[in-house]
Design an enzyme around this catalytic site. Structure first.
Site, mmCIF file in Angstrom:
data_model
loop_
_atom_site.group_PDB
_atom_site.id
_atom_site.type_symbol
_atom_site.label_atom_id
_atom_site.label_comp_id
_atom_site.label_asym_id
_atom_site.label_seq_id
_atom_site.Cartn_x
_atom_site.Cartn_y
_atom_site.Cartn_z
ATOM 1 N N CYS A 59 48.204 42.927 35.540
ATOM 2 C CA CYS A 59 46.879 42.309 35.417
ATOM 3 C C CYS A 59 45.968 43.331 34.761
ATOM 4 C CB CYS A 59 46.347 41.916 36.787
ATOM 5 S SG CYS A 59 44.693 41.226 36.735
ATOM 6 N N LEU A 60 45.787 43.192 33.463
ATOM 7 C CA LEU A 60 44.920 44.113 32.729
ATOM 8 C C LEU A 60 44.198 43.307 31.654
ATOM 9 C CD1 LEU A 60 44.043 47.073 32.289
ATOM 10 C CD2 LEU A 60 45.928 47.333 30.706
#
Lengths: 199, 192
Positions: free
Chosen positions: A92-93
């Protein structure tokens, strides 16, 4: 594969190889196939973090529409981090999603991931269990992350307490990784992990 | 690593006087090329455009980037807000006639030319601002009203004469005469 994508990956590949981070062994990129659609990345765990000393392998898939859309990146090496799934390695970036910009390169993506390892964002988690532990019991999180780094990424810090507990579960017939995941989720409480595994 | 090794040899060769000249020019050419690389395809920019934040792109590349996310048009380098209208094309000498192989891409936006100052360029007898453009409306009855509603082009409106001079006195007298004429006219209108 679209011409522009292949052309650009070739150029970026050369750029990464020449970059000073490679000289310092902080990042690395390898080709998986000749068509430049799939690459294997490697980042070193940043110093002064539980990931120090570990090497993390990444799967990089380059879409047809690259560089207008971000590459698909996933951790192949198992890792204990609030923003990375401990099961699938999904990341999750923001820059790998809506904040992607066409001028970003393989090098900047790998460096961003390295930065993510040193600065977790527990308020925007990928792995809710890890994020909860990070927020509520930071010390336990660091022990767990260091242990995972030791087992899966070749980190130097052996934790005999963790190893003992896992061995006891393995002796009961539980698969090793499953035992480690259960213990990690329950703050290394052997009783609760056993309960969960046999319920 | 290999790159650092070549760099040191480069430095030593440039410091040497005669033999190093060749490699020096080569390096400089390489540097010049990379300065004009498109930030998207990393190749030398074709149909070059530059954003307001100063970043260089091929127009086809930037157009595709803007098309990819029509709702979030940001500079691919610095994420400043950009738009098709606000990029400036770069016209190098003899490079503007190159044809773009990608037919579907619209032509890059035209350069914006601002005309030089009209005062210096000269539009005799018709201008705005300093050349004097006055428009006045008056209310009145024919035939007098016809003359009070006029458009004055050209000459600047004269300022009031300074107090105490001969002209000032004359103007005062004239304005009084016209005031009396107006009063008489209104009186005549009321009587008639």
């Amino acid at each position: 594969m679209a011409n522009i994508a292949a052309q650009r990956i070739k150029r970026e590949f050369k750029e990464v190889i020449k970059s000073e981070e490679v000289a310092k062994c902080a990042i690395k990129v390898e080709l998986v196939n000749d068509s430049y659609t799939e690459l294997k990345g490697e980042i070193a765990g940043p110093p002064d973090t539980p990931y120090e000393g570990g090497t993390f392998v990444l799967e990089i898939k380059v879409p047809e529409t690259y560089p207008f859309n971000p590459p698909k990146v996933r951790f192949m090496t198992k890792i204990w981090h609030p923003n990375i799934s401990s099961v699938t390695g999904a990341i999750c970036l923001d820059i790998l999603k809506d904040q992607w910009a066409a001028a970003m390169t393989l090098r900047t993506v790998l460096l961003s991931l390295q930065a993510l390892l040193s600065a977790a964002e527990p308020d925007d988690p990928q792995d809710a269990v890890v994020a909860k532990q990070y927020r509520e019991n930071l010390e336990m999180f660091q022990i767990t992350a260091r242990h995972w780094t030791n087992v899966y990424a070749g980190g130097p810090h052996v934790n005999s307490d963790c190893d003992d507990k896992i061995r006891r579960l393995v002796d009961m017939g539980i698969e090793e990784h499953q035992a480690r995941a259960a213990l990690s989720s329950y703050n290394w409480d052997l009783e609760r992990a056993t309960e969960q595994l046999f319920s | 690593m290999a790159s650092s090794a070549t760099e040191t040899t480069k430095e030593s060769s440039t410091s040497g006087s005669g033999s190093g000249d060749n490699s020096e020019t080569k390096d400089e050419e390489k540097k010049d090329d990379s300065m004009f690389e498109c930030n998207i395809c990393l190749d030398t920019a074709r149909d070059a455009v530059v954003s307001m934040c100063g970043h260089l792109f091929c127009w086809p590349c930037l157009h595709q980037w803007l098309e990819t996310r029509p709702n979030r048009q940001v500079c691919p380098v610095c994420k400043a807000a950009i738009s098709k209208e606000k990029v400036v094309p770069l016209y190098g000498r003899g490079s503007t006639k190159q044809e773009d192989p990608r037919e579907k891409v619209p032509p890059r936006p035209a350069g914006q030319r601002t005309e030089p100052d009209p005062a210096t360029a000269g539009f005799p007898g018709f201008g705005f601002g300093e050349n004097g453009f006055h428009m006045s409306f008056g209310i009145g009855a024919f035939p007098f009203g016809f003359f009070t509603s006029t458009l004055n082009f050209g000459e600047p409106r004269p300022g009031a004469a300074p107090r105490g001079t001969q002209q000032h006195l004359e103007e005062q007298f004239l304005s009084k005469v016209f005031l009396w004429l107006a009063v008489l006219f209104i009186f005549w209108l009321l009587m008639a």
